[in-house]
Design a protein around this motif. Structure first.
Motif, short mmCIF file in Angstrom:
data_model
loop_
_atom_site.label_atom_id
_atom_site.label_comp_id
_atom_site.label_asym_id
_atom_site.label_seq_id
_atom_site.Cartn_x
_atom_site.Cartn_y
_atom_site.Cartn_z
N GLY A 1 -31.98 7.49 32.41
CA GLY A 1 -31.96 8.12 33.75
C GLY A 1 -30.93 7.64 34.98
O GLY A 1 -30.90 7.96 36.02
N THR A 2 -30.15 6.67 34.25
CA THR A 2 -29.29 6.20 35.27
C THR A 2 -27.87 6.77 35.28
O THR A 2 -27.33 7.36 34.55
N SER A 3 -27.41 7.04 36.52
CA SER A 3 -25.94 7.64 36.78
C SER A 3 -25.03 6.95 36.13
O SER A 3 -24.74 5.53 36.30
N ARG A 4 -24.00 7.82 35.69
CA ARG A 4 -22.83 7.01 34.95
C ARG A 4 -22.12 6.04 36.03
O ARG A 4 -21.61 5.04 35.90
N SER A 5 -21.87 6.61 37.42
CA SER A 5 -21.28 6.06 38.35
C SER A 5 -21.73 4.65 38.81
O SER A 5 -21.12 3.49 39.10
N HIS A 6 -23.11 4.74 38.72
CA HIS A 6 -23.90 3.50 38.94
C HIS A 6 -23.97 2.50 37.97
O HIS A 6 -23.74 1.33 38.40
N LEU A 7 -23.99 2.75 36.93
CA LEU A 7 -24.00 1.92 35.84
C LEU A 7 -22.39 1.27 35.64
O LEU A 7 -22.36 0.06 35.49
N ILE A 8 -21.58 2.07 35.53
CA ILE A 8 -20.16 1.55 35.68
C ILE A 8 -19.90 0.55 36.89
O ILE A 8 -19.20 -0.45 36.84
N GLY A 9 -20.36 1.20 38.12
CA GLY A 9 -20.18 0.32 39.32
C GLY A 9 -20.90 -0.97 39.55
O GLY A 9 -20.40 -1.92 39.85
N SER A 10 -22.02 -1.01 38.70
CA SER A 10 -22.66 -2.36 38.69
C SER A 10 -21.76 -3.40 37.67
O SER A 10 -21.57 -4.47 37.96
N PHE A 11 -21.16 -2.47 36.41
CA PHE A 11 -20.36 -3.56 35.77
C PHE A 11 -18.95 -3.97 36.48
O PHE A 11 -18.35 -5.13 36.03
#
Length: 224
Positions: free
Chosen positions: A188-198
């Motif tokens: 359910g996690t947005s791609r942009s949110h996951l990459i942004g966190s990293f």
């Protein structure tokens, strides 16, 4: 309505793309930073022995954390672990041969070639959620550039050269694989949110490395 949804999708894809590029740039910068920190050990400065130990310890810790995450996120298999260890050991064994082959090449030529190889790596692997094994051109370009850099470190003890190679492997292979596994787990996690966190995590880690060892000097690396 359809045009607004298309525009929203376009913006989201563009954001994901540029976040991926930023993450790749941070990974490449870390490789140069570790290379510069290791390369400076030839100066035999006061406290250089402790400094070299710090570089090695940080490198092994970073590889250990990345590899542990890689194993625990579903990519573990005994055969894959054996293949990975064999590949890393083979890379360390052929380094003296590569060093002989690159000995007659000037440092500035090596530098330009390495920059070009990492440019290919970033261009061909701009989607960091795709595992590196599905991007052979990017993976080969990144690892060949890393090996070319490592061939300039063979005046150091082997442990530092192997440590540098494993740091490169962590940034080129393990990090995209970790992101790919997390994306499958956190559906359910947005791609942009996951990459942004990293991106934030890697940015903080890069800042810590710069604080510990200082920024790499590209003039020192290639045009000495």
């Amino acid at each position: 309505s359809s045009s607004s949804s298309f525009f929203s999708l376009f913006l989201n894809n563009a954001k994901t793309h540029w976040l991926s590029v930023v993450l790749q740039l941070l990974s490449v910068y870390q490789i140069f930073l570790f290379f510069g920190s290791s390369y400076s050990l030839v100066d035999h400065c006061d406290g250089c022995e402790q400094y070299s130990v710090d570089v090695a310890i940080v490198g092994w810790i970073y590889f250990g954390v990345c590899y542990t995450l890689y194993l625990f996120l579903g990519e573990f298999s005994f055969a894959a672990t054996i293949r990975l260890s064999a590949a890393l050991a083979f890379g360390a064994l052929v380094l003296p041969i590569i060093s002989q082959l690159t000995q007659s090449i000037s440092s500035d030529t090596i530098g330009v070639m390495v920059l070009f190889l990492f440019f290919i790596f970033i261009v061909n692997h701009h989607d960091v959620l795709t595992p590196s094994k599905e991007k052979p051109i990017a993976f080969n370009a990144g690892m060949f550039g890393s090996i070319c850099l490592a061939s300039r470190l063979l005046h150091l003890p082997k442990v530092y050269v192997v440590c540098f190679l494993w740091v490169c492997f962590s940034n080129i292979f393990l990090l995209p694989s970790i992101l790919h596994c997390l994306h499958k787990i956190l559906l359910g996690t947005s791609r942009s949110h996951l990459i942004g966190s990293f991106v934030i995590a890697e940015g903080v880690w890069t800042g810590v490395l710069v604080w510990m060892f200082g920024p790499p000097s590209f003039h020192q690396l290639f045009w000495q």
